[in-house]
Design an enzyme around this catalytic site. Sequence first.
Site, PDB file in Angstrom:
ATOM      1  N   ARG A  14      35.850 131.474  51.910  1.00 25.45           N
ATOM      2  CA  ARG A  14      35.212 132.522  51.112  1.00 25.45           C
ATOM      3  C   ARG A  14      33.712 132.648  51.384  1.00 25.45           C
ATOM      4  O   ARG A  14      33.174 133.752  51.373  1.00 25.45           O
ATOM      5  CB  ARG A  14      35.442 132.211  49.623  1.00 25.45           C
ATOM      6  CG  ARG A  14      34.908 133.274  48.660  1.00 25.45           C
ATOM      7  CD  ARG A  14      35.353 132.950  47.242  1.00 25.45           C
ATOM      8  NE  ARG A  14      34.743 133.824  46.246  1.00 25.45           N
ATOM      9  CZ  ARG A  14      35.201 135.011  45.876  1.00 25.45           C
ATOM     10  NH1 ARG A  14      36.307 135.476  46.439  1.00 25.45           N
ATOM     11  NH2 ARG A  14      34.581 135.732  44.946  1.00 25.45           N
ATOM     12  N   ARG A  82      51.491 107.547  63.983  1.00 25.86           N
ATOM     13  CA  ARG A  82      50.647 107.375  62.794  1.00 25.86           C
ATOM     14  C   ARG A  82      49.223 106.956  63.149  1.00 25.86           C
ATOM     15  O   ARG A  82      48.602 106.151  62.453  1.00 25.86           O
ATOM     16  CB  ARG A  82      51.262 106.324  61.835  1.00 25.86           C
ATOM     17  CG  ARG A  82      52.639 106.664  61.331  1.00 25.86           C
ATOM     18  CD  ARG A  82      52.637 107.924  60.487  1.00 25.86           C
ATOM     19  NE  ARG A  82      53.997 108.294  60.045  1.00 25.86           N
ATOM     20  CZ  ARG A  82      54.298 109.398  59.388  1.00 25.86           C
ATOM     21  NH1 ARG A  82      53.324 110.270  59.102  1.00 25.86           N
ATOM     22  NH2 ARG A  82      55.529 109.662  59.021  1.00 25.86           N
ATOM     23  N   HIS A  83      48.702 107.521  64.229  1.00 22.64           N
ATOM     24  CA  HIS A  83      47.336 107.193  64.653  1.00 22.64           C
ATOM     25  C   HIS A  83      46.747 108.430  65.329  1.00 22.64           C
ATOM     26  O   HIS A  83      47.194 108.837  66.403  1.00 22.64           O
ATOM     27  CB  HIS A  83      47.346 106.011  65.625  1.00 22.64           C
ATOM     28  CG  HIS A  83      45.999 105.364  65.792  1.00 22.64           C
ATOM     29  ND1 HIS A  83      44.966 105.969  66.465  1.00 22.64           N
ATOM     30  CD2 HIS A  83      45.527 104.153  65.371  1.00 22.64           C
ATOM     31  CE1 HIS A  83      43.912 105.166  66.468  1.00 22.64           C
ATOM     32  NE2 HIS A  83      44.220 104.055  65.802  1.00 22.64           N
ATOM     33  N   ASP A  84      45.728 109.035  64.680  1.00 15.76           N
ATOM     34  CA  ASP A  84      45.225 110.306  65.182  1.00 15.76           C
ATOM     35  C   ASP A  84      44.565 110.176  66.555  1.00 15.76           C
ATOM     36  O   ASP A  84      44.776 111.008  67.445  1.00 15.76           O
ATOM     37  CB  ASP A  84      44.268 110.941  64.171  1.00 15.76           C
ATOM     38  CG  ASP A  84      43.107 110.044  63.772  1.00 15.76           C
ATOM     39  OD1 ASP A  84      43.107 108.856  64.140  1.00 15.76           O
ATOM     40  OD2 ASP A  84      42.197 110.532  63.070  1.00 15.76           O
ATOM     41  N   THR A 108      37.129 101.601  71.242  1.00 14.92           N
ATOM     42  CA  THR A 108      37.905 101.581  70.011  1.00 14.92           C
ATOM     43  C   THR A 108      37.850 102.976  69.410  1.00 14.92           C
ATOM     44  O   THR A 108      37.068 103.822  69.850  1.00 14.92           O
ATOM     45  CB  THR A 108      37.355 100.539  69.026  1.00 14.92           C
ATOM     46  OG1 THR A 108      38.242 100.423  67.895  1.00 14.92           O
ATOM     47  CG2 THR A 108      35.964 100.914  68.538  1.00 14.92           C
ATOM     48  N   HIS A 156       7.661 124.945  28.509  1.00 17.64           N
ATOM     49  CA  HIS A 156       8.690 124.757  27.469  1.00 17.64           C
ATOM     50  C   HIS A 156       9.415 126.075  27.181  1.00 17.64           C
ATOM     51  O   HIS A 156      10.017 126.235  26.124  1.00 17.64           O
ATOM     52  CB  HIS A 156       8.076 124.200  26.173  1.00 17.64           C
ATOM     53  CG  HIS A 156       7.129 123.075  26.400  1.00 17.64           C
ATOM     54  ND1 HIS A 156       7.546 121.776  26.574  1.00 17.64           N
ATOM     55  CD2 HIS A 156       5.772 123.053  26.524  1.00 17.64           C
ATOM     56  CE1 HIS A 156       6.487 120.990  26.771  1.00 17.64           C
ATOM     57  NE2 HIS A 156       5.401 121.743  26.759  1.00 17.64           N
ATOM     58  N   SER A 286      30.014 143.557  35.310  1.00 17.14           N
ATOM     59  CA  SER A 286      30.976 143.074  34.318  1.00 17.14           C
ATOM     60  C   SER A 286      32.171 144.007  34.289  1.00 17.14           C
ATOM     61  O   SER A 286      32.021 145.226  34.372  1.00 17.14           O
ATOM     62  CB  SER A 286      30.323 143.011  32.934  1.00 17.14           C
ATOM     63  OG  SER A 286      31.296 142.796  31.919  1.00 17.14           O
ATOM     64  N   ARG A 326      34.211  96.309  59.133  1.00 23.81           N
ATOM     65  CA  ARG A 326      34.718  97.639  58.781  1.00 23.81           C
ATOM     66  C   ARG A 326      35.860  97.539  57.787  1.00 23.81           C
ATOM     67  O   ARG A 326      36.533  96.516  57.682  1.00 23.81           O
ATOM     68  CB  ARG A 326      35.176  98.416  60.010  1.00 23.81           C
ATOM     69  CG  ARG A 326      36.658  98.648  60.119  1.00 23.81           C
ATOM     70  CD  ARG A 326      37.034 100.010  60.662  1.00 23.81           C
ATOM     71  NE  ARG A 326      36.697 101.108  59.774  1.00 23.81           N
ATOM     72  CZ  ARG A 326      36.887 102.365  60.101  1.00 23.81           C
ATOM     73  NH1 ARG A 326      37.368 102.684  61.287  1.00 23.81           N
ATOM     74  NH2 ARG A 326      36.586 103.334  59.259  1.00 23.81           N
ATOM     75  N   SER A 331      37.302 106.359  55.309  1.00 23.02           N
ATOM     76  CA  SER A 331      37.744 107.434  56.188  1.00 23.02           C
ATOM     77  C   SER A 331      38.059 108.730  55.440  1.00 23.02           C
ATOM     78  O   SER A 331      37.495 109.786  55.737  1.00 23.02           O
ATOM     79  CB  SER A 331      38.975 106.985  56.976  1.00 23.02           C
ATOM     80  OG  SER A 331      39.442 108.027  57.812  1.00 23.02           O
ATOM     81  N   ARG A 335      35.885 112.435  55.362  1.00 19.09           N
ATOM     82  CA  ARG A 335      36.451 113.679  55.886  1.00 19.09           C
ATOM     83  C   ARG A 335      36.212 114.830  54.913  1.00 19.09           C
ATOM     84  O   ARG A 335      36.143 116.000  55.319  1.00 19.09           O
ATOM     85  CB  ARG A 335      37.963 113.530  56.111  1.00 19.09           C
ATOM     86  CG  ARG A 335      38.342 112.636  57.280  1.00 19.09           C
ATOM     87  CD  ARG A 335      39.845 112.418  57.299  1.00 19.09           C
ATOM     88  NE  ARG A 335      40.241 111.411  58.257  1.00 19.09           N
ATOM     89  CZ  ARG A 335      40.864 111.639  59.397  1.00 19.09           C
ATOM     90  NH1 ARG A 335      41.146 112.891  59.740  1.00 19.09           N
ATOM     91  NH2 ARG A 335      41.214 110.650  60.203  1.00 19.09           N
TER      92      ARG A 335
END
Length: 482
Positions: A14, A82-84, A108, A156, A286, A326, A331, A335
């Site tokens: 948006r 299961r590991h990006d 790594t 004020h 409005s 770590r 993680s 993200r």
Amino acid sequence: MSNFDSYSSPLSSRYASKEMSELFSPRTRYSTWRKLWLNLAIAEKQLGLTAITDEAIEQLSAHVTITDDEINAASAQEKIVRHDVMSHVHVYGETAPAAAGIIHLGATSCFVTDNADLIFLRDACDLVIKKLVNVIDRLSKFAIEYKDMPVLGWTHFQPAQLTTVGKRATLWIQELLWDLRNIKRARDDLGLRGVKGTTGTQASFLALFNGDHDKVEELDQLVVELLGFDYAYPVTGQTYSRKIDIDVLGPLSSLGASAHKMATDLRLLANLKEVEEPFESTQIGSSAMAYKRNPMRCERVCSLARHLTGLYTDTVSTASVQWFERTLDDSAIRRVTIPSAFLTADIILSTLLNITSGLVVYPKVIERRINSELPFMATENIIMAMVQRGGNRQVCHEKIRVLSHLAARVVKEEGGDNDLIDRVKSDEYFEPIWGDLGKLLDPSTFVGRAPEQTEKFVKITVANALAPFKEYLTSEKVELSV
């Protein structure tokens, strides 16, 4: 399933700019991983690893920008392993088969994920800075244009000594200048994680280069240079320290506070009908009250600024709970937090650009409000003028006190205009200064050095701060999609 059947963040769908949305897009992320793998291979080959061939480098180079099909293939692979990161290693290897065996060599996962995040932090700061300097520039032009226009000051949220419309704008500008300084400082302090291995010891790279410490250090520096950074952090665990996220989101959070204060002031001024944000001819204020001109842009800024300032706590809490070399509980939240912070800052600045390009000032309303309060403020000037004409200070003070209370009663109890000056003109005691009342009530004599302060501030302080960013300044109009 239609795109309208699932949730999408309004930050990107948006509000946010195309540039910032693209920076945090999946394509940019995964293409940056590929850029990192490519440059790691180039550096390793340059330092003597013969397993990396020219053909491997050529194929990696030819496919740095990931395709839609490759993103889909990596997503399918991730469901299996299961590991990006390893999913993308697999797909990149299929695309560049000559390099399949050497992609990610010695690295790594944090070599690509953390170094990529640092690149995104740097590039996102650049996008923020470009917009911020333009907000400052446009607001500075507004300050100069209205540096001499007296306006009632508020402390004020009660009537106070006069200032000028332009001087008030300098208060907003000064805070934005501090934000510019802090964001630029955080940006310039960023380094790369570099090539550090699984726990930061570079053991895997030391093995690759047969125990040659000098070559490992050369590799780290060469990768840094290839990626356009000045240095790598000298020591890391598996990740770069999450304190770096604090260093960057702290100034963004501070920007949120500045934006909120400025937008709140403008909302109050809109209620006073003295200054308004732009209002388009076809805009509806409005759904029920057709006459309304709600300050929706400033309200949006305030709303998103609260979100931006709150994200800072994510970085502090995340950095404080990292275990040893770590832990993975950083993680998921990173993200969300890091892209959200920059997308939000981007939206706020785009909205401020739109606002500052079309602020509307209503001089007659400002003048009327000054005239309703100025007689009370001028009482001391009247007393001094009478004394200079031979009057008794104590007698004059008492007469002014009585007349002031009578005028205040008219304003507060009867809803009438402030008639103090008419009462002074009707009291023969004050006849010696009747001819001076116009001068004594001139609003420009009540603003002190506001015009001079404004001009000096803009021409020296602001000019010096914006000088390094001249190539970013533009008069381009910023259109809001909604």
